[in-house]
Design an enzyme around this catalytic site. Structure first.
Site, PDB file in Angstrom:
ATOM      1  N   CYS A 123     -51.211 -32.937   4.409  1.00  9.07           N
ATOM      2  CA  CYS A 123     -52.709 -33.103   4.243  1.00  9.07           C
ATOM      3  C   CYS A 123     -52.941 -34.062   2.890  1.00  9.07           C
ATOM      4  O   CYS A 123     -54.064 -34.629   2.989  1.00  9.07           O
ATOM      5  CB  CYS A 123     -53.489 -31.890   4.154  1.00  9.07           C
ATOM      6  SG  CYS A 123     -53.446 -30.920   5.754  1.00  9.07           S
ATOM      7  N   HIS A 257     -60.902 -34.118   1.659  1.00 11.98           N
ATOM      8  CA  HIS A 257     -59.900 -33.651   3.036  1.00 11.98           C
ATOM      9  C   HIS A 257     -60.945 -32.823   3.976  1.00 11.98           C
ATOM     10  O   HIS A 257     -61.664 -31.853   3.388  1.00 11.98           O
ATOM     11  CB  HIS A 257     -58.671 -32.848   2.339  1.00 11.98           C
ATOM     12  CG  HIS A 257     -58.069 -32.135   3.481  1.00 11.98           C
ATOM     13  ND1 HIS A 257     -57.478 -33.179   4.667  1.00 11.98           N
ATOM     14  CD2 HIS A 257     -57.369 -31.151   3.940  1.00 11.98           C
ATOM     15  CE1 HIS A 257     -56.707 -32.582   5.538  1.00 11.98           C
ATOM     16  NE2 HIS A 257     -56.594 -31.183   5.068  1.00 11.98           N
ATOM     17  N   ASN A 287     -59.499 -31.078  11.135  1.00 10.74           N
ATOM     18  CA  ASN A 287     -58.750 -31.290  10.186  1.00 10.74           C
ATOM     19  C   ASN A 287     -57.473 -32.264  10.955  1.00 10.74           C
ATOM     20  O   ASN A 287     -56.683 -31.566  11.607  1.00 10.74           O
ATOM     21  CB  ASN A 287     -58.023 -29.757   9.789  1.00 10.74           C
ATOM     22  CG  ASN A 287     -57.101 -30.552   8.406  1.00 10.74           C
ATOM     23  OD1 ASN A 287     -56.467 -31.498   8.433  1.00 10.74           O
ATOM     24  ND2 ASN A 287     -56.889 -29.232   7.943  1.00 10.74           N
TER      25      ASN A 287
HETATM   26  O1  UT7 Z   1     -55.196 -28.869   5.733  1.00  7.05           O
HETATM   27  C1  UT7 Z   1     -54.696 -27.833   5.007  1.00  7.05           C
HETATM   28  C2  UT7 Z   1     -55.584 -27.184   4.389  1.00  7.05           C
HETATM   29  N1  UT7 Z   1     -56.041 -25.838   5.093  1.00  7.05           N
HETATM   30  C3  UT7 Z   1     -57.179 -25.273   5.097  1.00  7.05           C
HETATM   31  O2  UT7 Z   1     -57.758 -25.664   3.995  1.00  7.05           O
HETATM   32  C4  UT7 Z   1     -57.318 -23.835   5.792  1.00  7.05           C
HETATM   33  C5  UT7 Z   1     -57.904 -23.055   4.902  1.00  7.05           C
HETATM   34  N2  UT7 Z   1     -58.466 -21.864   5.359  1.00  7.05           N
HETATM   35  C6  UT7 Z   1     -59.488 -21.594   6.232  1.00  7.05           C
HETATM   36  O3  UT7 Z   1     -60.116 -22.728   6.182  1.00  7.05           O
HETATM   37  C7  UT7 Z   1     -59.957 -20.356   6.541  1.00  7.05           C
HETATM   38  O4  UT7 Z   1     -59.055 -19.103   5.854  1.00  7.05           O
HETATM   39  C8  UT7 Z   1     -59.714 -20.142   8.247  1.00  7.05           C
HETATM   40  C9  UT7 Z   1     -60.641 -20.755   8.810  1.00  7.05           C
HETATM   41  C10 UT7 Z   1     -58.387 -20.664   8.673  1.00  7.05           C
HETATM   42  C11 UT7 Z   1     -60.035 -18.583   8.470  1.00  7.05           C
HETATM   43  O5  UT7 Z   1     -61.183 -18.265   8.149  1.00  7.05           O
HETATM   44  P1  UT7 Z   1     -61.217 -16.680   7.319  1.00  7.05           P
HETATM   45  O6  UT7 Z   1     -62.514 -16.314   7.103  1.00  7.05           O
HETATM   46  O7  UT7 Z   1     -60.333 -16.853   6.099  1.00  7.05           O
HETATM   47  O8  UT7 Z   1     -60.813 -15.687   8.420  1.00  7.05           O
HETATM   48  P2  UT7 Z   1     -59.611 -14.775   8.428  1.00  7.05           P
HETATM   49  O9  UT7 Z   1     -58.303 -15.444   8.656  1.00  7.05           O
HETATM   50  O10 UT7 Z   1     -59.784 -13.682   7.364  1.00  7.05           O
HETATM   51  O11 UT7 Z   1     -59.859 -13.841   9.950  1.00  7.05           O
HETATM   52  C12 UT7 Z   1     -61.107 -13.269   9.882  1.00  7.05           C
HETATM   53  C13 UT7 Z   1     -61.004 -12.587  11.347  1.00  7.05           C
HETATM   54  C14 UT7 Z   1     -59.792 -11.999  11.812  1.00  7.05           C
HETATM   55  O12 UT7 Z   1     -59.984 -10.805  12.673  1.00  7.05           O
HETATM   56  P3  UT7 Z   1     -60.046  -9.571  12.008  1.00  7.05           P
HETATM   57  O13 UT7 Z   1     -58.687  -9.142  11.488  1.00  7.05           O
HETATM   58  O14 UT7 Z   1     -61.008  -9.492  10.976  1.00  7.05           O
HETATM   59  O15 UT7 Z   1     -60.307  -8.518  13.345  1.00  7.05           O
HETATM   60  C15 UT7 Z   1     -59.062 -12.847  12.704  1.00  7.05           C
HETATM   61  O16 UT7 Z   1     -57.896 -12.428  13.454  1.00  7.05           O
HETATM   62  O17 UT7 Z   1     -61.187 -13.721  12.236  1.00  7.05           O
HETATM   63  C16 UT7 Z   1     -60.164 -13.421  13.507  1.00  7.05           C
HETATM   64  N3  UT7 Z   1     -59.711 -14.953  13.643  1.00  7.05           N
HETATM   65  C17 UT7 Z   1     -60.205 -15.435  14.995  1.00  7.05           C
HETATM   66  N4  UT7 Z   1     -61.344 -15.129  15.562  1.00  7.05           N
HETATM   67  C18 UT7 Z   1     -61.801 -15.838  16.696  1.00  7.05           C
HETATM   68  C19 UT7 Z   1     -59.055 -15.902  13.411  1.00  7.05           C
HETATM   69  N5  UT7 Z   1     -58.843 -16.958  14.075  1.00  7.05           N
HETATM   70  C20 UT7 Z   1     -59.830 -16.849  14.898  1.00  7.05           C
HETATM   71  C21 UT7 Z   1     -60.471 -17.630  16.202  1.00  7.05           C
HETATM   72  N6  UT7 Z   1     -61.163 -17.195  16.822  1.00  7.05           N
HETATM   73  N7  UT7 Z   1     -59.961 -18.988  16.236  1.00  7.05           N
END
Ligand code: UT7
Length: 334
Positions: A123, A257, A287
């Site tokens: 990225c 980004h 992204n």
């Molecule tokens: O380009 C490289 C740079 N990359 C980035 O900048 C990504 C950086 N990270 C992020 O943007 C965020 O961490 C994400 C958007 C990827 C995830 O958001 P989060 O608030 O950190 O969510 P999480 O991973 O802690 O997941 C929370 C919940 C989980 O469920 P439980 O364990 O709370 O029951 C996940 O399983 O959300 C669930 N989950 C989803 N639910 C519905 C994860 N992905 C999804 C989804 N739809 N697509």
């Protein structure tokens, strides 16, 4: 101050004189994602701000998108492709392992037989490519470069993994760099780039030509990446603005980004940078890795938000971890 003054007199100025982009026609809205993913429009919007992503069709490649974006950037810079003597393409999703996708762009657009190569910094690829291209122009007899970010990221996504597949999209953006002697304080004013391989295990692909014949799929510890993103994006931005002898108030627009609105909002809060001066295309592009900054840049120029003479800061972070920032004064003195 004297050293900066002498340096700016001695160094050639690398102007950014054109920008263009290409997006595949096919759009997938959040609601149209495969139902097996068990995701929702609400979750994606709330956690990321993404509403849709463009995805390549079967006959579209990273090179085909790069070629279309390059044609538009050349028109925008009022240049003929035969005038370009350096091609650098930032991508994580090359058409083939080799040759570099950049050589396909070079040949398709009938450019000169100057150097053409790819840069792999995921990225952060566009920021890396901008720095490498400007350094090459300043230290060689080459005069004009095209710097492209192009990605078919959808091809390396695990479409069974909702935590990654909903976040990315495909597309390409390109800029033209031109070397001039007497346009001080125009073009690339300062830039930096960093990597820390200690964090290579939080964002990576799980296969590749060196480990397995299969194409690797994206794996990410989103929470960890998020934490690094806000810290590293702000520190490299502060440094690059300082190196350009400017302050945050001098920046007309920031193009971060385009990964996640929550990262952009945190960055804005942390640096006290006004949100209305941040170019944000997360909602429509998702992204697009190395293509994200030039795509957002092109979008802002096409929509007459960014204008000739504006001071633009850009910063990006991705797998590696690799990150960096640039400050430019866009365009050319009238
Ligand atoms: O380009 C490289 C740079 N990359 C980035 O900048 C990504 C950086 N990270 C992020 O943007 C965020 O961490 C994400 C958007 C990827 C995830 O958001 P989060 O608030 O950190 O969510 P999480 O991973 O802690 O997941 C929370 C919940 C989980 O469920 P439980 O364990 O709370 O029951 C996940 O399983 O959300 C669930 N989950 C989803 N639910 C519905 C994860 N992905 C999804 C989804 N739809 N697509």
């Amino acid at each position: 101050f004297l050293i900066i003054f002498i340096k700016s007199k001695l160094m050639d100025n690398i102007l950014i004189t054109g920008v263009g982009s290409y997006l595949p026609d096919k759009i997938i809205l959040n609601d149209s994602l495969p139902s097996e993913l068990n995701t929702s429009d609400e979750w994606i919007r709330k956690r990321t701000g993404i509403t849709q992503r463009h995805i390549v069709s079967e006959n579209e490649l990273t090179s085909t998108m790069a070629i279309e974006a390059s044609k538009k950037a050349l028109i925008n810079a009022n240049l003929n492709s035969k005038e370009i003597d350096l091609v650098i393409l930032a991508t994580t999703t090359p058409d083939n392992t080799f040759p570099a996708t950049a050589v396909k762009v070079q040949s398709e657009l009938n450019m000169k037989t100057g150097p053409a190569f790819d840069i792999q910094a995921v990225c952060a690829g566009f920021i890396y490519a901008l720095k490498v291209a400007s350094s090459i122009l300043q230290t060689s007899n080459l005069n004009k470069a095209i710097v492209i970010g192009s990605e078919s990221f959808s091809k390396i996504l695990d479409w069974n993994d909702r935590s990654t597949s909903v976040l990315f999209g495909d597309g390409a953006g390109a800029v033209i760099l031109e070397k001039y002697k007497d346009y001080n304080n125009w073009g690339l004013l300062s830039s930096n780039f960093y990597s820390d391989g200690n964090f290579s295990n939080i964002l990576y692909t799980d296969n590749g030509p060196g480990t397995d014949s299969k194409v690797g799929k994206v794996r990410m510890n989103g929470k960890e990446v998020f934490k690094h993103a806000v810290d590293k994006l702000s520190s490299c931005l502060i440094d690059v603005i300082k190196d350009a002898n400017l302050s945050i108030e001098d920046i007309n627009y920031l193009i971060p980004h385009q990964a996640n609105n929550r990262i952009i909002d945190s960055l804005s809060k942390k640096l006290n940078f006004p949100k209305d001066k941040i170019i944000n295309t997360v909602d429509i592009h998702a992204n697009t890795s190395a293509a994200s900054i030039p795509l957002a840049f092109s979008h802002a120029v096409e929509n007459k938000i960014i204008k000739n003479g504006d001071i633009i800061a850009m910063n990006a972070i991705g797998g590696g971890l690799s990150w960096g920032a640039s400050v430019i004064k866009f365009g050319k003195p009238n």
